[in-house]
Design a protein around this motif. Structure first.
Motif, PDB file in Angstrom:
ATOM      1  N   LYS A 146      77.097  50.446 149.608  1.00 21.25           N
ATOM      2  CA  LYS A 146      76.794  50.676 151.032  1.00 21.25           C
ATOM      3  C   LYS A 146      76.104  49.464 151.636  1.00 21.25           C
ATOM      4  O   LYS A 146      76.380  49.057 152.760  1.00 21.25           O
ATOM      5  N   GLU A 158      76.360  53.514 144.390  1.00 26.60           N
ATOM      6  CA  GLU A 158      76.876  53.805 145.745  1.00 26.60           C
ATOM      7  C   GLU A 158      76.002  53.130 146.810  1.00 26.60           C
ATOM      8  O   GLU A 158      76.503  52.618 147.805  1.00 26.60           O
ATOM      9  N   ILE A 159      74.694  53.130 146.587  1.00 27.37           N
ATOM     10  CA  ILE A 159      73.794  52.476 147.566  1.00 27.37           C
ATOM     11  C   ILE A 159      74.069  50.971 147.573  1.00 27.37           C
ATOM     12  O   ILE A 159      74.131  50.338 148.629  1.00 27.37           O
ATOM     13  N   ASN A 203      71.185  61.348 148.096  1.00 25.32           N
ATOM     14  CA  ASN A 203      72.582  61.724 148.299  1.00 25.32           C
ATOM     15  C   ASN A 203      73.582  60.706 147.751  1.00 25.32           C
ATOM     16  O   ASN A 203      74.790  60.860 147.948  1.00 25.32           O
ATOM     17  N   ASN A 204      73.065  59.634 147.121  1.00 25.81           N
ATOM     18  CA  ASN A 204      73.958  58.588 146.593  1.00 25.81           C
ATOM     19  C   ASN A 204      73.407  58.064 145.277  1.00 25.81           C
ATOM     20  O   ASN A 204      72.186  58.030 145.074  1.00 25.81           O
ATOM     21  N   THR A 205      74.304  57.607 144.402  1.00 25.47           N
ATOM     22  CA  THR A 205      73.860  56.950 143.174  1.00 25.47           C
ATOM     23  C   THR A 205      73.414  55.521 143.533  1.00 25.47           C
ATOM     24  O   THR A 205      73.705  55.021 144.625  1.00 25.47           O
TER      25      THR A 205
END
Ligand code: SF4
Length: 471
Positions: free
Chosen positions: A421, A417-418, A412-414
């Motif tokens: 996070k 993005e991870i 659910n994330n590139t």
């Protein structure tokens, strides 16, 4: 992410030799494959017949000295369990026992029969009464039904016929009166190996079980192979289905599940993990003060990265090995507490350091998030997180308790993005090609479903999970 189970089976060539203590030590060596329950079943020809004992907890807690003595027999099987199908309770522990006509049968199973719900319903409709919700009980009744329907007591024929209707992954050891039959699924998804020691033949999930017994490894089971011991020799039969079935050894056995000192399908797990570390350095050469693993499974990969880069290897997280399961914690705060309970930072090794942190995989991302927080609190200056497995983007349907697609952070994330996070300075996942090179097995013979969604079989979107797979 949790593995399935560990199994052991021992056949004594000499009817005066007791196998129970060897099974006990074999289960100890396989403890990493399941910590919820442990069980042993043995059979003795001296009139005592089948003996069986199971309990909840670790092997050392379940069996006390006198219990092992009482389980003496010339053949036997053992099991350590982590529940994937069926709840965590004593009734679900294995080996599972059943009796019919002159047969006493005990089964220990590693894997997931993905059409077991359907098979269970079929058996219930035919009048079979279940006492647990496990695949092993389904297997027991399938054997019984096949025996009654086909009017054969040839166990190889029975298992051959059952393999035609089983869907999923399975390595099995089956005690049938004084005989042992062991079987690996037609895709060879779960490991199963065979060894010999003086008066014993031994089968087990991993070779580490042989090391503790001082037994000599003979070979891996072929996919779809049934092995049994008659006339004190190894007899083998390959089920028909194996001829049309693609091999699919689980990639995660090498990355995470198996012990590093095991050899699976000809590959030493430790060497594979060293290779992973070297490949990670080739793909992500970082200038840092120290390379650290998330213990324990990532230690060899961190050593590999350190050797390839020349950056010193160090320990920054000390694992408390006496903490049990923590994944059932309902809130993020509790999960963070649980991670802190498991991993304590070594401030002197972390403060003001640029760190390459090696981990085997990221599933939900919650554990990584907590670990990074711990390292930052301990004063780490830079954290570069390197992962020894490509992004896990899809669930496992073959018996690995992972997560649903919604819960998988990489689904659910590139990668960027991870990285944001987690709050790391850089994030690198090993490429699929580099992982395959590290393992040293052709991609066609590996299951890589959870990282490339290319499952060994087609998955019709509108079907129930148990009807997905047709090996
Ligand atoms: S989907 Fe992943 S975890 Fe499951 S068997 Fe395949 S490689 Fe192993």
């Amino acid at each position: 992410m949790k593995d399935k189970c560990g199994i052991v089976g021992i056949h004594s060539k000499d009817s005066s030799k007791d196998v129970s203590s060897y099974i006990y030590y074999g289960l100890h060596a396989l403890q990493h494959r399941g910590q919820e329950s442990a069980g042993i079943a043995t059979y003795s020809d001296n009139g005592n017949g089948l003996k069986h004992y199971c309990g909840m907890g670790l092997v050392a807690d379940v069996f006390k000295d006198n219990q092992i003595d009482e389980l003496n027999g010339e053949v036997g099987i053992g099991h350590v369990r982590y529940s994937t199908t069926g709840q965590s309770k004593l009734e679900s522990s294995q080996p599972f026992i059943t009796t019919f006509d002159d047969f006493v049968i005990a089964i220990a199973h590693n894997g997931d029969i993905i059409n077991s719900k359907h098979l269970r319903k079929e058996l219930i409709d035919e009048g079979y009464e279940f006492i647990s919700d496990t695949d092993s009980e389904v297997l027991c009744y399938l054997i019984k039904r096949e025996y009654e329907n086909s009017k054969t007591n040839d166990m190889v024929e029975i298992l051959e016929n059952i393999s035609e209707i089983l869907l999923g992954s399975y390595s099995l050891v089956i005690l049938v009166n004084e005989d042992i039959y062991a079987m690996r699924d037609p895709a060879g998804m779960k490991p199963l190996v065979i060894a010999e020691k003086d008066d014993f033949y031994i089968v087990a999930s991993e070779t580490v079980a042989f090391d503790v017994m001082g037994a000599n490894f003979i070979r891996d089971f072929e996919p779809g192979e049934i092995v049994y011991f008659k006339d004190n020799k190894i007899n083998s039969h390959i089920v028909k289905k194996a001829k049309t079935c693609q091999k699919a050894h689980c990639m995660f056995e090498y990355v995470y599940f198996a012990r590093p000192d095991s050899v699976i399908d000809g590959k030493t797990v430790y060497q594979v993990r060293l290779n992973i570390g070297k490949e990670l350095y080739k793909e992500f050469p970082i200038d840092a003060d120290v390379v650290m693993p998330v213990p324990d499974s990532s230690i060899p990969a961190a050593i590999g990265y350190s050797r390839a880069s020349g950056i010193p290897y160090g320990e920054g997280l000390i694992k408390n090995r006496y903490v049990g399961r923590t994944f059932i914690m309902p809130t993020q705060e509790e999960r963070e507490l649980a991670v802190k309970l498991k991993m304590n930072p070594l401030v002197s090794e972390l403060k003001d350091k640029k760190i390459v942190l090696i981990d085997d995989s990221i599933v939900r991302g919650t554990t990584s998030e907590s670990l990074i927080e711990i390292l930052k609190e301990a004063g780490a200056k830079e954290i570069h997180l390197m992962i020894g497995c490509p992004p896990v983007i899809a669930p496992c349907y073959y018996g690995v308790a992972m997560a649903s697609k919604d819960e998988l952070v990489a689904a659910n994330n590139t990668v960027d993005e991870i990285k944001e996070k987690l709050g790391v300075d850089s994030l690198g996942y090993i490429s699929l090609d580099a992982l395959i090179d590290s393992i040293g097995i052709s991609s066609e013979d590996l299951c890589l479903g959870c990282v490339n969604e290319d499952y060994p079989t087609e998955i019709p979107k509108d079907l129930e999970v148990e009807t997905y797979y047709k090996f």
